[in-house]
Design a protein around this motif. Structure first.
Motif, mmCIF file in Angstrom:
data_model
loop_
_atom_site.group_PDB
_atom_site.id
_atom_site.type_symbol
_atom_site.label_atom_id
_atom_site.label_comp_id
_atom_site.label_asym_id
_atom_site.label_seq_id
_atom_site.Cartn_x
_atom_site.Cartn_y
_atom_site.Cartn_z
ATOM 1 N N HIS A 396 31.573 -43.153 -28.437
ATOM 2 C CA HIS A 396 32.613 -43.318 -27.418
ATOM 3 C C HIS A 396 33.613 -44.411 -27.787
ATOM 4 N N ILE A 397 33.880 -44.580 -29.070
ATOM 5 C CA ILE A 397 34.854 -45.565 -29.528
ATOM 6 C C ILE A 397 36.074 -44.856 -30.114
ATOM 7 N N TRP A 398 35.877 -43.988 -31.085
ATOM 8 C CA TRP A 398 36.988 -43.309 -31.749
ATOM 9 C C TRP A 398 37.686 -42.301 -30.836
ATOM 10 N N MET A 399 36.955 -41.797 -29.856
ATOM 11 C CA MET A 399 37.524 -40.796 -28.948
ATOM 12 C C MET A 399 37.359 -41.246 -27.504
ATOM 13 N N SER A 400 37.869 -42.432 -27.194
ATOM 14 C CA SER A 400 37.730 -43.026 -25.871
ATOM 15 C C SER A 400 39.081 -43.132 -25.184
ATOM 16 N N GLY A 401 39.192 -42.546 -24.006
ATOM 17 C CA GLY A 401 40.429 -42.669 -23.237
ATOM 18 C C GLY A 401 40.593 -44.045 -22.645
ATOM 19 N N THR A 402 39.479 -44.679 -22.255
ATOM 20 C CA THR A 402 39.546 -46.025 -21.668
ATOM 21 C C THR A 402 39.940 -47.053 -22.707
ATOM 22 N N LEU A 403 39.447 -46.905 -23.922
ATOM 23 C CA LEU A 403 39.701 -47.885 -24.979
ATOM 24 C C LEU A 403 40.988 -47.625 -25.738
ATOM 25 N N GLY A 404 41.396 -46.361 -25.885
ATOM 26 C CA GLY A 404 42.433 -45.967 -26.834
ATOM 27 C C GLY A 404 43.730 -46.753 -26.765
ATOM 28 N N ILE A 405 44.275 -46.943 -25.569
ATOM 29 C CA ILE A 405 45.576 -47.602 -25.435
ATOM 30 C C ILE A 405 45.486 -49.069 -25.814
ATOM 31 N N VAL A 406 44.514 -49.765 -25.250
ATOM 32 C CA VAL A 406 44.415 -51.194 -25.523
ATOM 33 C C VAL A 406 44.010 -51.443 -26.975
ATOM 34 N N LEU A 407 43.247 -50.525 -27.576
ATOM 35 C CA LEU A 407 42.899 -50.671 -28.987
ATOM 36 C C LEU A 407 44.133 -50.528 -29.861
ATOM 37 N N GLY A 408 44.998 -49.559 -29.564
ATOM 38 C CA GLY A 408 46.236 -49.411 -30.317
ATOM 39 C C GLY A 408 47.102 -50.651 -30.246
ATOM 40 N N CYS A 409 47.180 -51.252 -29.057
ATOM 41 C CA CYS A 409 47.965 -52.490 -28.888
ATOM 42 C C CYS A 409 47.324 -53.648 -29.638
ATOM 43 N N PHE A 410 46.006 -53.733 -29.559
ATOM 44 C CA PHE A 410 45.261 -54.803 -30.228
ATOM 45 C C PHE A 410 45.488 -54.754 -31.739
ATOM 46 N N LEU A 411 45.373 -53.575 -32.327
ATOM 47 C CA LEU A 411 45.594 -53.436 -33.765
ATOM 48 C C LEU A 411 47.048 -53.696 -34.138
ATOM 49 N N SER A 412 47.945 -53.436 -33.213
ATOM 50 C CA SER A 412 49.373 -53.641 -33.482
ATOM 51 C C SER A 412 49.734 -55.105 -33.642
ATOM 52 N N LEU A 413 48.849 -56.005 -33.230
ATOM 53 C CA LEU A 413 49.084 -57.432 -33.470
ATOM 54 C C LEU A 413 49.203 -57.731 -34.963
ATOM 55 N N LEU A 414 48.642 -56.863 -35.798
ATOM 56 C CA LEU A 414 48.741 -57.063 -37.241
ATOM 57 C C LEU A 414 50.178 -56.968 -37.737
ATOM 58 N N TRP A 415 51.025 -56.231 -37.006
ATOM 59 C CA TRP A 415 52.431 -56.106 -37.412
ATOM 60 C C TRP A 415 53.180 -57.423 -37.253
ATOM 61 N N VAL A 416 52.741 -58.275 -36.341
ATOM 62 C CA VAL A 416 53.472 -59.509 -36.034
ATOM 63 C C VAL A 416 52.612 -60.736 -36.294
ATOM 64 N N ASP A 417 51.612 -60.613 -37.120
ATOM 65 C CA ASP A 417 50.590 -61.640 -37.270
ATOM 66 C C ASP A 417 51.130 -62.970 -37.752
ATOM 67 N N ASN A 418 52.006 -62.972 -38.717
ATOM 68 C CA ASN A 418 52.467 -64.222 -39.320
ATOM 69 C C ASN A 418 53.805 -64.698 -38.781
ATOM 70 N N LYS A 419 54.195 -64.181 -37.635
ATOM 71 C CA LYS A 419 55.472 -64.583 -37.056
ATOM 72 C C LYS A 419 55.264 -65.764 -36.119
ATOM 73 N N LYS A 420 56.296 -66.570 -35.962
ATOM 74 C CA LYS A 420 56.181 -67.773 -35.151
ATOM 75 C C LYS A 420 56.372 -67.524 -33.666
ATOM 76 N N GLU A 421 56.989 -66.391 -33.336
ATOM 77 C CA GLU A 421 57.273 -66.133 -31.923
ATOM 78 C C GLU A 421 56.033 -65.608 -31.217
ATOM 79 N N SER A 422 55.087 -66.472 -30.946
ATOM 80 C CA SER A 422 53.874 -66.065 -30.252
ATOM 81 C C SER A 422 53.434 -67.146 -29.300
ATOM 82 N N LYS A 423 52.507 -66.862 -28.432
ATOM 83 C CA LYS A 423 52.055 -67.816 -27.469
ATOM 84 C C LYS A 423 51.182 -68.889 -28.107
#
Length: 426
Positions: A396-423
């Motif tokens: 229930h991880i790879w095919m999870s409706g509850t997890l899918g959206i927030v997991l996509g956002c979580f992994l997307s942090l890699l796109w902005v990882d080394n940028k200074k504009e963060s909290k």
């Protein structure tokens, strides 16, 4: 939050903002859907009605930003549903096809969101950072609210025991294992924030994390909670990760001492509390693998028997969906182990899609988190590593409706990882 300002020029369109607002609140739809099912016995499909337009909007926005990625997603979608479509044409069972399409949709959800934020970050970096943090924090608050409701005794129990007794609570999020996956992602991000911003509060926050894991009471939630509170500080050493440091000594020496003590005292302890005979009986009946997998080893064996012995080569190649499994196993169509389900339902393309995406993002996080300037990748690496492990333990991880959206956002942090504009930037 980040340094994005509503007055910035060249802002994304209204549709982008609508999409991001919907992502920020999507767990409320899961809670509302669960409330009607649990309390009133009515499935209004609120979660589905919320997420389908959101997913369609993500695809439309990807098309507007980079059509080639939209076409790539469509090609993956077509390939994955090929097996279920062939089953539909031969057996004409539309109910099974709808279920299979739903699984494909859930499988592609984090992938499409990851692509969307990659395209967004290339154009509006500050805007992307602002919204990624907002989405994760808002859903963390919603998740904690749901767990608080569960602690008060409302919602659905994680397990039904004998004599009408229950154990654990999901609140109003219906699926316990999917809730556990969402906890891994959101608590990984929140613990990472606490360690960097409020280190004096980390111990208290760690206790809260463990209590939430115990409240849900699934192996996924409890094991993940314990792993997170220890691994997040270690991963935050970044470039010192492979060096012996004071922090590692503080964490590992007591941990090793406790493990050694338990190893020598476990038999006497179990006998003292009256559980030794019961556990010995369970181990003799199910074996160690059966206990770890909670009986899923039997489901895995059944599905692999169907896949190897009953399916033709072309069916093994493209998968047969749940309808193909139902021809041989009339009730249990899933092994609840993601790798096996992906293989049998969607063939080699299903396995390649899941493994390819998660291995590549895990490697990306691993290569970035040792950088002393990394902001998010220590959290992403730890969270994704735990999820990768739990996907084969409880599914229930790879095919999870509850997890899918927030997991996509979580992994997307890699796109902005080394940028200074963060909290995390003072």
């Amino acid at each position: 939050m980040g340094k994005y300002s509503a007055g910035d020029i060249n802002q994304p369109s209204f549709l982008h903002k609508l999409c991001l607002i919907m992502m920020s609140l999507y767990l409320l739809a899961d809670i509302a859907s669960g409330f009607f099912v649990i309390q009133l016995g009515i499935d209004l499909k609120i979660s589905l009605l919320y997420k389908l337009p959101l997913t369609a909007l993500v695809f439309i926005l990807i098309l507007s930003l980079a059509p080639k990625y939209f076409l790539a997603l469509c090609c993956i979608l077509t390939t994955l549903v090929l097996g279920p479509v062939l089953q539909l044409l031969s057996k004409a069972n539309f109910t099974f096809f709808v279920a299979d399409f739903s699984y494909v949709y859930k499988m592609l959800m984090p992938i499409s969101i990851f692509i969307y934020f990659g395209l967004l970050a290339a154009r509006w970096r500050r805007f992307t950072i602002f919204w990624l943090e907002k989405i994760l924090l808002s859903n963390f608050i919603i998740l904690c609210f749901n767990l608080f409701i569960g602690a008060l005794g409302f919602g659905r129990a994680s397990y039904s025991l004998q004599d009408g007794e229950t154990a654990g609570s999901n609140g109003f999020i219906y699926a316990a294992n999917e809730l556990g996956g969402a906890m891994v992602v959101l608590f990984s991000f929140a613990l990472h924030w606490c360690w960097n911003e409020k280190p004096k509060w980390y111990f208290i926050f760690s206790l809260l994390t463990v209590l939430c894991g115990l409240l849900v009471a699934t192996k996924t939630a409890m094991l993940a909670a314990l792993m997170l509170i220890f691994l997040i500080p270690i991963a935050n050493e970044r470039e010192k990760i492979f060096s012996i440091t004071k922090l590692k000594c503080i964490i590992f020496i007591p941990m090793i001492a406790v493990v050694v003590a338990i190893f020598f005292l476990i038999t006497d302890l179990l006998q003292a509390i009256g559980l030794y005979d019961r556990l010995a009986h369970i181990l003799s009946e199910q074996g160690i693998i059966g206990v770890i997998w909670s009986g899923r080893d039997e489901y895995v064996r059944d599905l692999l028997t169907v896949y190897i012995d009953r399916l033709d080569f072309w069916q093994q190649l493209v998968g047969v969906g749940t309808s193909g499994v139902a021809q041989y196993i009339p009730r249990k169509y899933t092994s609840e182990v993601d790798l096996i389900d992906a293989l049998v339902w969607f063939g080699l393309p299903g396995v390649a899609t899941c493994l390819g995406f998660y291995v590549l993002t895990l490697l990306k996080a691993a290569s970035q988190f040792v950088n002393p300037n990394s902001k998010y990748s220590p959290s992403v690496f730890v969270g994704l590593f735990i999820l990768f492990f739990l996907a084969q333990l409880s599914g229930h991880i790879w095919m999870s409706g509850t997890l899918g959206i927030v997991l996509g956002c979580f992994l997307s942090l890699l796109w902005v990882d080394n940028k200074k504009e963060s909290k995390f930037e003072k």
